[in-house]
Design an enzyme around this catalytic site. Structure first.
Site, PDB file in Angstrom:
ATOM      1  N   ASP A 134       0.827  -1.205   0.000  1.00 48.55           N
ATOM      2  CA  ASP A 134       0.000   0.000   0.000  1.00 48.55           C
ATOM      3  C   ASP A 134       0.863   1.257   0.000  1.00 48.55           C
ATOM      4  O   ASP A 134       2.039   1.237   0.380  1.00 48.55           O
ATOM      5  CB  ASP A 134      -0.964   0.012   1.180  1.00 48.55           C
ATOM      6  CG  ASP A 134      -0.265   0.013   2.530  1.00 48.55           C
ATOM      7  OD1 ASP A 134       0.765  -0.705   2.667  1.00 48.55           O
ATOM      8  OD2 ASP A 134      -0.728   0.703   3.458  1.00 48.55           O
ATOM      9  N   GLU A 199      -0.031  -1.109   5.816  1.00 54.94           N
ATOM     10  CA  GLU A 199       0.986  -0.558   6.724  1.00 54.94           C
ATOM     11  C   GLU A 199       0.784   0.933   6.944  1.00 54.94           C
ATOM     12  O   GLU A 199       1.023   1.457   8.026  1.00 54.94           O
ATOM     13  CB  GLU A 199       2.380  -0.832   6.155  1.00 54.94           C
ATOM     14  CG  GLU A 199       3.542  -0.502   7.094  1.00 54.94           C
ATOM     15  CD  GLU A 199       4.017   0.934   7.010  1.00 54.94           C
ATOM     16  OE1 GLU A 199       4.757   1.364   7.918  1.00 54.94           O
ATOM     17  OE2 GLU A 199       3.643   1.642   6.041  1.00 54.94           O
TER      18      GLU A 199
END
Length: 495
Positions: A134, A199
């Site tokens: 991400d 994250e």
């Protein structure tokens, strides 16, 4: 002899005391000089190695495809869009067919990916390599030199969100694994590849948490985890001519603290002495003015001790004799924002809200203050410090979220040497030192399944590159990506 020419007793004592101090100072300086001259380099000697056969241009092409998929972790988790992550999974399957044919793969927490690669020695402790798929949102694509999700190549760089943080590492790990499989190379140890999908959600992500839980439930006791960290710095360490890679033994903790002022409203024509916004502004100013003190305690002292022998000029004398010069070094580092974060818990006012209209007294004003906690400090201590700095009962001080500094890993462990050796094999000019990662990473979730947890990003960064993390014009040098792939290959082939 007259009293005019005879020193008085107090003057004699003062003279003897001054001479004693000067003599002691001379002895200390002499010891420091000898210590500096006899201190030897702590860098690992390395030899040439056989690189993995990788088509660098094709590898850049696959990374470019990955950058074009906007796997964004939004500010509000409720706005999460799964479609790009599904597309990203499909891209990985197309790009790395041997990995997906020969490694065990699991989808965890809906979109995170965990791979298991059985090693040649089933009795050897496994290793875990982590990265995340991400990326953070882009507030204004128009201010970028190149569109953030176009993956354009220009000026020797691949431009785009995720090149540095952290798709570059994720794709490089898989490139190395694919090349090893194609060459018939089996890793000596079992390798776990853990790629989180959230994250960047800063404390609310579940991917790494769930993967670590699975590994723990299965009794995995890894020798080490290697996750993202500080890049290989160029020109960021004073009095050092070579690039410096700091392997994070831990990472800073964090504490986000909310300041709130609530008052009765009314018309701006009859204001009180201070509005809610004014009270909050004064509190914020006090918090910024009352910075937490700096300290060399913790991993950064090890950084200086390791890099000290490589320095030149007066700073070499200081860095190789911290027993004497620690206060001087601390003050020097606190003088610049790029180094101050290494030796203190930082304070950053990141959000401020209050008021709805120019002629309406605000009933509520709010600010968020983000702290990155240095080794030796705690969340509890930071909250107490902010309350003392605010010193105003009209201001509510509340901890929103906080994490203390995770367990500090060992710079003397064989696993640290494995990473340092791999880095210097690929980049012999690079100096390697232990230290503290000043940001946060998924690594902290794996402390229960690995003996050692380290943090390092294997690309080079300059002072100008630091704002690109989560900022504008994120980019990766095209000629560095091949080195990243070889680095992870050396890690996975290490005994």
């Amino acid at each position: 002899m007259s009293s005019a020419t005879t020193p008085r007793p107090w003057r004699r004592r003062l003279l003897r005391g001054s001479l004693g101090v000067l003599a002691l100072l001379g002895v200390l300086i002499g010891i420091a000089v000898v210590n500096t001259l006899t201190t030897r380099s702590q860098q690992i000697e390395v030899e040439a190695f056989e690189p993995l056969p990788v088509d660098d241009a094709e590898a850049i092409g696959r990374l470019s495809e990955a950058i074009r998929i906007p796997t964004i972790s939004p500010e509000d988790p409720a706005d999460f869009d799964p479609a790009p992550f599904i597309s990203f999974h499909a891209l990985l399957e197309r790009s790395f067919p041997l990995v997906h044919a020969q490694l065990e793969r699991e989808v965890v927490s809906d979109y995170s990916l965990m791979y298991r690669w059985q090693g040649a020695d089933p009795n050897a402790a496994p290793i875990i390599l982590t990265a995340h798929m991400d990326v953070v949102p882009v507030s204004d694509p128009a201010v970028w030199s190149h569109p953030p999700f176009a993956a354009e190549q220009a000026e020797g760089f691949l431009w785009g969100r995720g090149t540095m943080d952290d798709k570059g590492a994720l794709m490089a790990i898989l490139e190395a694994a694919e090349a090893m499989l194609a060459a018939g190379i089996t890793p000596p140890r079992t390798v776990y590849l853990c790629f989180g999908h959230d994250e960047e959600l800063q404390g609310t992500g579940t991917g790494a948490v769930e993967m670590a839980k699975l590994l723990h439930a299965r009794g995995v006791e890894a020798e080490f985890v290697l996750d993202e960290g500080t890049g290989i710095t160029v020109g960021l360490f004073p009095a050092v001519d070579q690039p410096v890679a700091v392997i994070g033994l831990s990472e800073k903790g964090s504490a986000t603290i909310e300041l709130v002022v609530e008052l009765e409203g009314g018309h701006s024509s009859a204001p009180p002495d201070q509005t809610a916004v004014g009270i909050l502004a004064a509190a914020v100013a006090r918090v910024e003015a009352e910075q937490l003190p700096g300290s060399l305690d913790g991993p950064f002292r090890q950084t200086l001790a390791t890099i000290g022998p490589e320095m030149h000029g007066p700073l070499k004398l200081v860095a190789t004799n911290l027993w004497l010069f620690a206060p001087i070094m601390t003050r020097a580092l606190l003088a610049a924002p790029t180094t101050a974060s290494s030796v203190r818990t930082t304070t950053a006012v990141t959000v401020i809200e209050g008021g709805v209209k120019a002629n309406v007294l605000p009933t509520r004003a709010r600010a968020l203050v983000n702290h990155r906690i240095n080794a030796g400090d705690t969340v509890e201590g930071v909250v107490a410090h902010v309350r003392d700095a605010v010193d105003d009962p009209r201001v509510q001080v509340t901890l929103v979220v906080g994490n203390d500094v995770p367990r500090i890993s060992d710079a003397e462990a064989p696993a640290f040497t494995t990473i340092a050796r791999a880095l210097r094999e690929v980049n012999p000019e690079v100096l390697v030192a232990p230290g503290l990662f000043v940001a946060a990473a998924d690594a902290r979730h794996y402390v229960g399944v690995a003996e050692q947890v380290y943090r390092l990003s294997a690309f080079f960064i300059t002072k100008q590159d630091v704002p690109r993390y989560h900022g504008i014009d994120e980019r990766l040098a095209l000629d560095q990506y091949a080195g990243m792939i070889q680095f992870y290959g050396r890690i996975m082939q290490a005994p």
